[in-house]
Design an enzyme around this catalytic site. Structure first.
Site, PDB file in Angstrom:
ATOM      1  N   HIS A  43       0.827  -1.204   0.000  1.00 51.02           N
ATOM      2  CA  HIS A  43       0.000   0.000   0.000  1.00 51.02           C
ATOM      3  C   HIS A  43       0.862   1.254   0.000  1.00 51.02           C
ATOM      4  CE1 HIS A  43      -3.913  -2.101   1.423  1.00 51.02           C
ATOM      5  NE2 HIS A  43      -3.863  -1.949   0.122  1.00 51.02           N
ATOM      6  N   HIS A 100       0.187  -8.724   1.443  1.00 51.08           N
ATOM      7  CA  HIS A 100      -0.918  -8.823   2.409  1.00 51.08           C
ATOM      8  C   HIS A 100      -1.535 -10.211   2.480  1.00 51.08           C
ATOM      9  CE1 HIS A 100      -1.116  -4.591   0.824  1.00 51.08           C
ATOM     10  NE2 HIS A 100      -0.920  -4.395   2.099  1.00 51.08           N
ATOM     11  N   CYS A 131       3.928 -11.874   3.015  1.00 53.21           N
ATOM     12  CA  CYS A 131       4.872 -11.733   4.126  1.00 53.21           C
ATOM     13  C   CYS A 131       4.759 -12.947   5.046  1.00 53.21           C
ATOM     14  CB  CYS A 131       4.561 -10.458   4.909  1.00 53.21           C
ATOM     15  SG  CYS A 131       5.549 -10.333   6.406  1.00 53.21           S
ATOM     16  N   HIS A 143      -9.905  -4.800   4.448  1.00 54.83           N
ATOM     17  CA  HIS A 143      -8.468  -4.739   4.159  1.00 54.83           C
ATOM     18  C   HIS A 143      -8.045  -6.085   3.559  1.00 54.83           C
ATOM     19  CE1 HIS A 143      -4.125  -4.739   4.814  1.00 54.83           C
ATOM     20  NE2 HIS A 143      -4.213  -3.424   4.887  1.00 54.83           N
ATOM     21  N   GLU A 179      -5.483  -7.969   3.804  1.00 51.39           N
ATOM     22  CA  GLU A 179      -4.964  -8.989   4.728  1.00 51.39           C
ATOM     23  C   GLU A 179      -6.110  -9.644   5.503  1.00 51.39           C
ATOM     24  OE1 GLU A 179      -1.949  -7.801   7.622  1.00 51.39           O
ATOM     25  OE2 GLU A 179      -2.464  -9.566   8.806  1.00 51.39           O
ATOM     26  N   THR A 189      -1.833  -8.118  11.174  1.00 50.04           N
ATOM     27  CA  THR A 189      -0.442  -7.929  11.623  1.00 50.04           C
ATOM     28  C   THR A 189      -0.085  -6.481  11.963  1.00 50.04           C
ATOM     29  OG1 THR A 189       0.173  -7.762   9.301  1.00 50.04           O
ATOM     30  CG2 THR A 189       0.491  -9.903  10.356  1.00 50.04           C
ATOM     31  N   CYS A 210       2.898  -8.006  14.016  1.00 48.06           N
ATOM     32  CA  CYS A 210       4.306  -8.308  13.733  1.00 48.06           C
ATOM     33  C   CYS A 210       5.240  -7.344  14.469  1.00 48.06           C
ATOM     34  CB  CYS A 210       4.564  -8.290  12.228  1.00 48.06           C
ATOM     35  SG  CYS A 210       4.671  -6.636  11.559  1.00 48.06           S
ATOM     36  N   SER A 259      -2.521   3.028   3.373  1.00 50.11           N
ATOM     37  CA  SER A 259      -1.769   2.044   4.158  1.00 50.11           C
ATOM     38  C   SER A 259      -2.258   2.032   5.609  1.00 50.11           C
ATOM     39  CB  SER A 259      -0.276   2.405   4.113  1.00 50.11           C
ATOM     40  OG  SER A 259       0.382   1.872   5.232  1.00 50.11           O
ATOM     41  N   ASN A 288      -0.996   0.547   8.255  1.00 50.24           N
ATOM     42  CA  ASN A 288      -0.007   0.760   9.319  1.00 50.24           C
ATOM     43  C   ASN A 288       0.457   2.208   9.360  1.00 50.24           C
ATOM     44  OD1 ASN A 288       3.000   0.956   8.310  1.00 50.24           O
ATOM     45  ND2 ASN A 288       1.972  -0.462   6.929  1.00 50.24           N
TER      46      ASN A 288
END
Ligand code: F3S
Length: 343
Positions: free
Chosen positions: A47, A82, A104, A132, A134, A192, A220, A248, A250
């Site tokens: 992202h 993702h 990942c 999302h 993921e 994550t 993570c 994004s 995060n």
């Protein structure tokens, strides 16, 4: 005072920018393109719109599911960092596409947790953002799982008779709430890139209800490090700039964390700062901050502009952090751009 005379000092967060999983995905794509090119990805590889544009220039194209239908058998398709739901992967294989997996490894760990909970018959709850990619992939491993993004949503779910039915199921002394459906126990995991505090608070919500919860914290380490460092830095500086994709998860979360402590601007490119247009920005430090606050408009801030500022001599300190999908070069470019504006 001219723009060149802004007293400004930048401090880079201890942990900022591209993480192991993103670097790995970019390396996989670069190697594959060098081998054959052009290359396709199922949705954006990561992202960060700037990186996606740079990848396009190198013959790597992000495709939608519909566009993928038009690919010839034997085309190479990269599965994004993702992660991808197993059913989607099966469908792509059935189209005879060659799949290159750039998921990942930490997302894979979360997928395994979802699968394990689901196979054990637990009621699975994912702390994450609905829609999302993921989270969509995790739902593929735990069909029917519930997704909650906040304590409020978790509490609402806990009140829902159709979902929370039994307490003490693990001890074999389960009691059914009236009109409820039985379940074994809750398997709680996380997207994550969520926030540790939110995950723990949601875990407490269910524990307080006396429900049997088995939790697997799948946030993570890269996320933890970036969030902790950003929080620490945001408490020491006058303002924060967070660099990275607005899409994004995060990066957006980093901005949210910083906003709790100081004025924070989330940007994708250095140009967005537009310091050069902010003439009053050049005044007293507190006045600078007030102007800074004003610039941040809608996405910002919850803090009132400072009133009656005292003149101060120190330079304006600007902390910089960046999301896990922001390359090092982009951070360096931002620091250089701020340095030029203040020198
Ligand atoms: Fe992986 Fe965490 Fe980065 S899940 S992609 S290492 S933010």
């Amino acid at each position: 005072m001219k723009i060149k005379e802004i007293p400004l000092q930048t401090i880079l967060s201890k942990n900022a920018g591209s993480c192991f999983g993103v670097n790995r995905a970019l390396k996989i794509v670069t190697e594959q393109v060098q081998e054959e090119g052009p290359l396709y990805t199922l949705g954006p590889l990561i992202h960060n719109p700037r990186v996606i544009k740079e990848l396009e220039e190198k013959e790597t194209f992000s495709l939608t599911t519909e566009e993928i239908d038009a690919l010839d058998a034997g085309s190479k398709l990269v599965l994004r960092a993702h992660g991808t739901a197993p059913k989607t992967e099966e469908d792509l294989k059935a189209k005879k596409l060659i799949l290159v997996d750039a998921t990942c490894p930490f997302v894979k760990k979360a997928q395994e947790a979802a699968k394990n909970f689901s196979e054990k018959g637990y009621s699975v709850v994912i702390v994450g953002e609905k829609g999302h990619p993921e989270v969509e992939s995790l739902l593929g491993y735990a069909p029917g799982a519930k997704v909650v993004a906040s304590v409020e949503e978790a509490e609402k779910l806990a009140m829902s008779d159709s979902f929370w039915a039994v307490s003490g199921a693990s001890s074999g002394e389960a009691t059914l709430k009236e009109g409820a459906t039985p379940f074994a126990r809750i398997g709680l995991l996380s997207q994550t890139t969520q926030q540790e505090e939110v995950f723990e608070a949601i875990k407490s919500v269910y524990a307080k209800e006396g429900l049997a919860v088995e939790a697997e914290n799948t946030i993570c380490q890269a996320t933890r490090n970036r969030q902790e460092s950003a929080k620490e830095l945001a408490q020491k500086v006058d303002a924060m700039v967070v660099l990275g994709g607005k899409n994004s998860a995060n990066t957006t979360r980093l901005a949210k964390i910083c906003r709790a402590y100081c004025p924070t601007l989330h940007i994708e490119t250095p140009e967005e700062i537009e310091v050069a247009d902010t003439k009053d920005f050049l005044g007293k430090k507190a006045e600078n901050l007030r102007q800074w606050n004003d610039k941040m408009s809608a996405e910002n801030l919850g803090k009132e502009p400072l009133e009656s500022p005292e003149p101060r001599e120190e330079p304006l300190t600007i902390g910089i952090t960046a999301g896990a999908s922001t390359p090092r070069e982009h951070i360096e470019e931002l620091i250089e751009s701020l340095r030029k504006k203040s020198s």
